[in-house]
Scaffold this active site. Structure first.
Site, PDB file in Angstrom:
ATOM      1  N   GLU A 122      20.633  62.597 -37.954  1.00 25.80           N
ATOM      2  CA  GLU A 122      21.137  62.312 -39.292  1.00 25.80           C
ATOM      3  C   GLU A 122      21.315  60.808 -39.372  1.00 25.80           C
ATOM      4  O   GLU A 122      21.468  60.129 -38.363  1.00 25.80           O
ATOM      5  CB  GLU A 122      22.439  63.045 -39.570  1.00 25.80           C
ATOM      6  CG  GLU A 122      23.700  62.260 -39.283  1.00 25.80           C
ATOM      7  CD  GLU A 122      23.976  62.100 -37.810  1.00 25.80           C
ATOM      8  OE1 GLU A 122      23.569  62.977 -37.027  1.00 25.80           O
ATOM      9  OE2 GLU A 122      24.596  61.093 -37.432  1.00 25.80           O
ATOM     10  N   SER A 160      24.716  42.553 -32.898  1.00 21.90           N
ATOM     11  CA  SER A 160      24.104  43.882 -32.799  1.00 21.90           C
ATOM     12  C   SER A 160      22.769  44.019 -33.515  1.00 21.90           C
ATOM     13  O   SER A 160      21.945  44.846 -33.131  1.00 21.90           O
ATOM     14  CB  SER A 160      25.080  44.938 -33.330  1.00 21.90           C
ATOM     15  OG  SER A 160      25.513  44.621 -34.639  1.00 21.90           O
ATOM     16  N   LYS A 192      20.211  50.025 -31.664  1.00 24.32           N
ATOM     17  CA  LYS A 192      20.109  51.485 -31.748  1.00 24.32           C
ATOM     18  C   LYS A 192      18.911  52.054 -30.987  1.00 24.32           C
ATOM     19  O   LYS A 192      18.940  53.193 -30.542  1.00 24.32           O
ATOM     20  CB  LYS A 192      20.048  51.921 -33.208  1.00 24.32           C
ATOM     21  CG  LYS A 192      21.404  51.798 -33.899  1.00 24.32           C
ATOM     22  CD  LYS A 192      21.437  52.598 -35.176  1.00 24.32           C
ATOM     23  CE  LYS A 192      22.819  52.575 -35.799  1.00 24.32           C
ATOM     24  NZ  LYS A 192      23.138  51.259 -36.407  1.00 24.32           N
TER      25      LYS A 192
HETATM   26  C1  LIG Z   1      24.370  50.950 -36.913  1.00 24.71           C
HETATM   27  C2  LIG Z   1      24.731  49.548 -36.670  1.00 24.71           C
HETATM   28  C3  LIG Z   1      26.040  49.173 -36.280  1.00 24.71           C
HETATM   29  C4  LIG Z   1      27.177  50.145 -36.217  1.00 24.71           C
HETATM   30  O1  LIG Z   1      27.041  51.178 -35.308  1.00 24.71           O
HETATM   31  P1  LIG Z   1      27.777  51.194 -33.901  1.00 24.71           P
HETATM   32  O2  LIG Z   1      27.476  52.524 -33.357  1.00 24.71           O
HETATM   33  O3  LIG Z   1      29.247  50.989 -34.166  1.00 24.71           O
HETATM   34  O4  LIG Z   1      27.231  50.089 -33.092  1.00 24.71           O
HETATM   35  C5  LIG Z   1      26.285  47.845 -35.987  1.00 24.71           C
HETATM   36  N1  LIG Z   1      25.311  46.912 -36.086  1.00 24.71           N
HETATM   37  C6  LIG Z   1      24.060  47.221 -36.483  1.00 24.71           C
HETATM   38  C7  LIG Z   1      23.048  46.137 -36.586  1.00 24.71           C
HETATM   39  C8  LIG Z   1      23.726  48.546 -36.780  1.00 24.71           C
HETATM   40  O5  LIG Z   1      22.486  48.834 -37.183  1.00 24.71           O
END
Ligand SMILES: *Cc1c(COP(=O)(O)O)cnc(C)c1O
Length: 401
Positions: A113, A379, A91
């Site tokens: 938000e 992610s 992010k």
């Molecule tokens: C917020 C988050 C997601 C989901 O958000 P996307 O916009 O779909 O990527 C996935 N993995 C992690 C570690 C997150 O913090």
């Protein structure tokens, strides 16, 4: 062939997208639409963006060949290590990009938000770095559930504003953020944390996150002598990590795209967040997407064990990839994600975020050939999810690992 990367002039991907916004925001959004591409493609922006991605975030994130997992699943598996970024997930890439854009547009105040708090933390982090005032709207229930992230944001100097209306979760926080934006359109930049929201946000976020697939291309070329994988896998909440990992491959049909959405307790139960599977077309967060809603258009509260996937829709890019069959979308239930998290921890020594564990749980559902090259976007890291993992550790089947 269709161009899956390109949003049309009205902000649509097939039938999904657009900008459904209150009249008072029309000029603000139009202004953003005119300015975002020239700015984020300018040399000075790119220079500052990539400098911060390298020295502050720690990019490029490694592309790691997971040998034990590869052996187990009969393929050559690479993990794209977004978990190693500063603040623990992908992010931050987007938050840095949008703050740099806001500054260049002369904005002096940031709002956002957040549901789980991860996007709020990333935004508060970059606002501290750039010395910008920051207000984060968060449902009052989420403020309680995600207390550690609330404290992080406050420590970083952001104002966390608990929203008491509705179900006191993400949707209500979003409404409140849009209300704020309507009152202060001149000086305020609204940072959206995923590939959702009115056009041009989905395209803008996808482009800012596309640093992930740009890196995968040269990293694969270095390691494999070719710059594309056979399979690319990611989880989808709003869709930003998936969009970033797929961006440069969207029109490359050699690459099969497989996405996990949160099944919760099962897509045939009310406790689910599998909005692409069970949602119907509607307007959410200023965009025409697939939404979990009742017949008369009330949003159904989603459920997933993973706070970051607990969103009642999916971005327009992903809805289009699903509807056209370009991407395969598979629901992954809570128990499957938990098992996958413990498996990665034991086999590779990496504790993944619960969101990323949904992507990992796709692996046992696939039928690979031995020489298939698979890239899975990891992610985020699991520190934030430790309590959840510990409270479910009795349910893990270690015999299957
Ligand atoms: C917020 C988050 C997601 C989901 O958000 P996307 O916009 O779909 O990527 C996935 N993995 C992690 C570690 C997150 O913090």
């Amino acid at each position: 062939m269709k161009n899956f990367q390109q949003v049309d002039d009205n902000g649509y991907y097939g039938q999904f997208g657009g900008a459904y916004i209150p009249e008072v925001l029309y000029k603000t959004v139009e202004n953003l639409k005119q300015q975002y591409l020239p700015i984020i493609q300018s040399e000075s922006f790119l220079q500052e963006f990539h400098q911060l991605l390298s020295d502050y975030v720690g990019r490029p994130s490694p592309l790691y060949h997971a040998r034990r997992m590869s052996e187990k699943y009969g393929c050559k598996l690479y993990l794209k290590r977004e978990d190693l970024n500063h603040t623990g997930a992908h992010k931050i890439n987007n938050a840095i990009g949008q703050v740099l854009l806001a500054k260049r547009m002369g904005k002096t105040r940031i709002i956002a938000e957040t549901g789980a708090g991860q996007h709020g933390v990333a935004t508060a982090t970059v606002c501290a770095l750039m010395n910008l005032p920051c207000r984060v709207y968060m449902g009052a229930l989420d403020v309680q559930r995600q207390h550690v992230n609330v404290e992080r944001m406050r420590m970083l100097g952001a104002e966390v504003f608990p929203v008491e209306s509705g179900n006191k979760t993400l949707k209500d926080a979003t409404n409140e953020a849009i209300r704020d934006w309507c009152c202060h359109p001149k000086d305020t930049f609204y940072i959206i944390g995923s590939t959702v929201g009115p056009h041009p946000y989905p395209d803008m976020v996808a482009r800012l996150q596309s640093v992930i697939s740009a890196e995968i291309k040269w990293q694969l070329l270095e390691k494999e002598g070719r710059n594309w994988p056979d399979y690319l896998m990611a989880c989808v909440g709003g869709g930003s990590n998936a969009a970033g990992a797929m961006f440069h491959y969207l029109n490359d049909e050699r690459v099969r795209l497989v996405l996990a959405e949160a099944g919760g307790l099962g897509v045939d139960t009310p406790q689910t967040a599998a909005s692409m599977q069970i949602g119907t077309v509607g307007i959410l967060h200023g965009s025409r997407i697939k939404v979990m809603q009742t017949e008369d258009g009330q949003i159904v509260e989603p459920y997933s064990i993973s706070a970051g996937l607990d969103y009642p829709g999916a971005g327009p890019i992903h809805c289009n990839l699903y509807e056209t069959g370009r991407a395969q979308v598979v629901p992954v239930n809570d128990d499957e994600a938990l098992q996958a998290a413990f498996e990665l921890t034991r086999l590779e020594g990496i504790i993944p975020a619960l969101e990323s564990s949904h992507a990992l749980a796709l692996l046992p559902k696939m039928h690979f050939r031995k020489d298939d090259i698979v890239v899975l976007n990891l992610s985020g890291r699991g520190d934030k999810d430790l309590e959840t993992y510990l409270s479910h550790k009795e349910e893990i089947d270690y015999g299957k690992i």
